[in-house]
Design an enzyme around this catalytic site. Sequence first.
Site, PDB file in Angstrom:
ATOM      1  N   ASP A  43      -5.418 -12.588   3.659  1.00 31.73           N
ATOM      2  CA  ASP A  43      -6.448 -11.796   4.255  1.00 31.73           C
ATOM      3  C   ASP A  43      -7.816 -11.944   3.363  1.00 31.73           C
ATOM      4  O   ASP A  43      -8.974 -11.453   3.564  1.00 31.73           O
ATOM      5  CB  ASP A  43      -6.498 -10.347   4.605  1.00 31.73           C
TER       6      ASP A  43
ATOM      7  N   ASP B 236      -3.400 -10.496  -2.092  1.00 33.78           N
ATOM      8  CA  ASP B 236      -3.643  -9.975  -0.951  1.00 33.78           C
ATOM      9  C   ASP B 236      -5.350  -9.453  -1.332  1.00 33.78           C
ATOM     10  O   ASP B 236      -5.589  -8.873  -2.581  1.00 33.78           O
ATOM     11  CB  ASP B 236      -2.881  -8.736  -0.568  1.00 33.78           C
TER      12      ASP B 236
ATOM     13  N   HIS C  35      -6.828  -6.879  -0.388  1.00 30.08           N
ATOM     14  CA  HIS C  35      -6.737  -5.446  -0.776  1.00 30.08           C
ATOM     15  C   HIS C  35      -6.144  -5.013  -1.894  1.00 30.08           C
ATOM     16  O   HIS C  35      -5.104  -5.719  -2.331  1.00 30.08           O
ATOM     17  CB  HIS C  35      -6.411  -4.785   0.451  1.00 30.08           C
TER      18      HIS C  35
ATOM     19  N   HIS D  14       0.700  -1.402  -0.054  1.00 28.74           N
ATOM     20  CA  HIS D  14      -0.145  -0.122   0.091  1.00 28.74           C
ATOM     21  C   HIS D  14       0.708   1.213   0.125  1.00 28.74           C
ATOM     22  O   HIS D  14       0.119   2.349  -0.055  1.00 28.74           O
ATOM     23  CB  HIS D  14      -0.826  -0.165   1.313  1.00 28.74           C
TER      24      HIS D  14
END
Length: 309
Positions: free
Chosen positions: A244, A160, A162, A123
């Site tokens: 996740d 992931d 996200h 990120h």
Amino acid sequence: MTTALYTHPDCLDHVTPAGHPEQVARLKYIEAALRDVSGLDRRDAPDCDDDDILLCHPSDYLDMLTAAAPTSGWRSLDGDTHMSPGTLRAARRAVGANVAAVDAVMSGEVDNAFVACRPPGHHAEQSTPMGFCLFGNLAIAAKHALERHGLSRVTIVDFDVHHGNGTQALLWNERRIQFFSSHQSPLWPGSGHPNETGGHNNIWNYPLEPHSGGQEMRQVYEAEIFPAIDRYQPELILVSAGFDAHAVDPLANLNWQTDDFAWLTERICDLASVHCGGRLVSTLEGGYDLRALADSVAAHVTILMERSA
Ligand SMILES: [Zn+2]
């Protein structure tokens, strides 16, 4: 031949405030899950060179983080992203480990590698820490592979849950890197629409519906992502391995099971075998249910080891 595992005790000194999901215990659970796995080439994550960070971030960003490091307690960089006294050292080792893993795989010392360091990286943008991340660990490693090893086709797969907004931002104009992100949408950080394709059609985004599971994921990868990787014929594959998307993860709503991570790992290893002599570096991103994280990482690393045998 072997699978390398890069980690370091310093990565336990990146301490987040009580109740924060990106916690020290994540690495302790992973260490426990891998402790009795024999045959791993266990290596200390080295500190990085500033020059590696500067492949993706401006020097004033590194200066800002160095100045921001607290001597006690925490310094909050945003609502989610915090520095403790040990954070910068841990973050530098996360960069150093990814770079060292690329060097080890490219030199043929090992077949593939898993980096179990924190803070994660996908990120972090050029000058903006974000989403628990300070440096773009894997984007830096990818640029290192281009600049120091002379590669011209590197594929990154980010599974992931996200969107890998940081990796996307850092590599937006990098025609020598093909970046795939599959991610739940809608979900924080909100980016990752399929129309975000990069400066050279080098960015590929695949939103997944909330509450969708492994079957839907497999369809997307089989129909879209794997054929695109086959066409690209990468010289090295890097993986942003966030766990996740697991059904029990507290931060998102996909329904992948541990077997789904194992399947995806096998298929990515297949592509590495076909195109680049098995050369693959995988790095820990998210995954916040401690038990599911440990089980999924163990399944992931077991397959890396089977494929390096
Ligand atoms: Zn995540």
